[in-house]
Design an enzyme around this catalytic site. Structure first.
Site: not given
Ligand code: NAD
Ligand code: AKB
Length: 322
Positions: A13, A16, A39, A57, A147, A151
């Site tokens: 991933g 992202g 990714d 994937d 979500y 989690k």
């Molecule tokens: P994002 O949505 O920006 O990135 C996710 C990436 O995963 C994308 O590039 C997407 O193409 C890829 N992806 C989707 N399905 C896939 C698959 N089947 N196989 C491989 N890749 C795949 O998410 P993020 O913000 O970078 O978050 C990453 C993790 O951190 C997640 O688990 C999210 O829940 C957690 N998280 C993020 C935040 C935040 O504020 N960004 C906060 C809390 C938790």
């Molecule tokens: C969201 O808003 O879904 C994320 C998170 C706090 O997990 N940024």
């Protein structure tokens, strides 16, 4: 963690919001060739040019396991997931990706002693019945979003695989993350990134949350440092194997707008709350992360003022180059 010659790190991933920053930092630390970025979607730029990139994937367990063996992977960061706002729209596919992706990695790690796994949780594990201010590490958790449910279930499985099978899985409950390198991917806290872009591009912003909605947030450099510090901690110091609370900065849309206005004269904000308000209303205002400090020495560096100065500096520089 000790990495011998030929060992590598895998970020799933990687395209992202977090992956973009994490891969960059890991490649600076270990060298581009030792950090495999993967990714579902093809990627361009430094992600694919700065080291190995694979289109993969996470739901394809066999390909993930093959990749881990071929590249002698010692550390995996599993970042592929659907975030809160998207998950409400795509309930079943969010559940499948968020749970099966994790199971695939936990099962692989179970068979490969010595593999260290990072899986992020979120403040979304908390719900409307959770104490909202300085939410403790151990408290009522009744998440009301797709979500958040995924989690919370993920946290229970991480702890289970650690205690039952000795899997070295580590996790943080990230707050909303704010970065200038990549756009966020479908969360409820995304407004706090978009507002900076719109402030510079249009001088105004329409926020999808109410002005008084306080949420826990964190600047990406702190989040990346927390992740790497947790992953580098000796196993005996990682006492919580569900997920650690992680606090950053708590602020409302009105407060971030006031801070931006100090740098962007005339900046204005209006409010048009949508379905994401209900999600935000179910989450804490602020988090107590004292267990992360006690166990592995965590402390946050950025506040709202220093984050805003740094965000705007980088976003302005980007616009001058464009
Ligand atoms: P994002 O949505 O920006 O990135 C996710 C990436 O995963 C994308 O590039 C997407 O193409 C890829 N992806 C989707 N399905 C896939 C698959 N089947 N196989 C491989 N890749 C795949 O998410 P993020 O913000 O970078 O978050 C990453 C993790 O951190 C997640 O688990 C999210 O829940 C957690 N998280 C993020 C935040 C935040 O504020 N960004 C906060 C809390 C938790
Ligand atoms: C969201 O808003 O879904 C994320 C998170 C706090 O997990 N940024």
């Amino acid at each position: 963690m000790d990495m011998s010659k030929g060992d590598s790190i895998l970020v799933l991933g990687a395209g992202g919001q977090i992956g973009t920053d994490l891969v960059h930092t890991l490649r600076e630390m270990h060298g581009g060739s030792r950090v495999v970025a993967a990714d579902l979607k093809p990627q361009s730029g430094s992600l694919s040019d700065g080291g190995p990139f694979l289109q993969l994937d996470v739901l394809d367990a066999q390909s993930v396991a093959d990749c881990i063996r071929t590249h002698k992977v010692k550390e995996v960061y599993l970042l592929a997931a659907l975030l809160s706002a998207t998950a409400e729209q795509k309930m079943k596919s969010a559940w499948r990706l968020n749970m099966e992706g994790l199971f695939n990695l936990l099962d692989i790690a179970k068979e490969l002693p010595g593999l260290r796994l990072f899986w992020p949780s979120s403040i979304a594990v908390f719900g409307p019945t959770t104490p909202r201010d300085l939410t403790p590490q151990f408290t009522v958790m009744e998440p009301s979003t797709v979500y958040g449910i995924s989690k919370q279930a993920g946290e229970r499985w991480c702890e289970y695989y650690h205690h039952k099978f000795g899997v070295d899985v580590r996790s943080l409950r990230y707050p909303g993350l704010i970065s200038y390198k990549a756009q966020p991917g479908g969360g409820t806290t995304d407004y706090a990134v978009d507002i900076y872009h719109q402030a510079l591009d249009k001088g105004e912003y329409t926020c999808f949350l109410r002005e008084d909605t306080a949420l826990p947030m964190m600047y990406m450099p702190d989040a990346i440092r927390a992740t790497l510090e947790l992953m580098a901690a000796p196993p005996e110091r990682v006492k919580i194997r569900s997920s650690y609370n992680l606090a950053g900065i708590s602020f409302t849309p009105a407060q971030i707008a006031a801070q931006i206005a100090q740098h962007v004269p005339g900046f204005s904000i209006r409010y048009a709350p949508d379905y994401r308000q209900e999600i935000a209303d179910s989450w804490p205002n602020s988090i107590d992360d004292s267990r992360a400090s006690e166990d592995w020495g965590w402390s946050c560096r950025y506040n709202l003022e220093s984050m805003t100065t740094d965000m705007l500096k980088h976003l302005k520089a980007e616009r001058q180059l464009a």
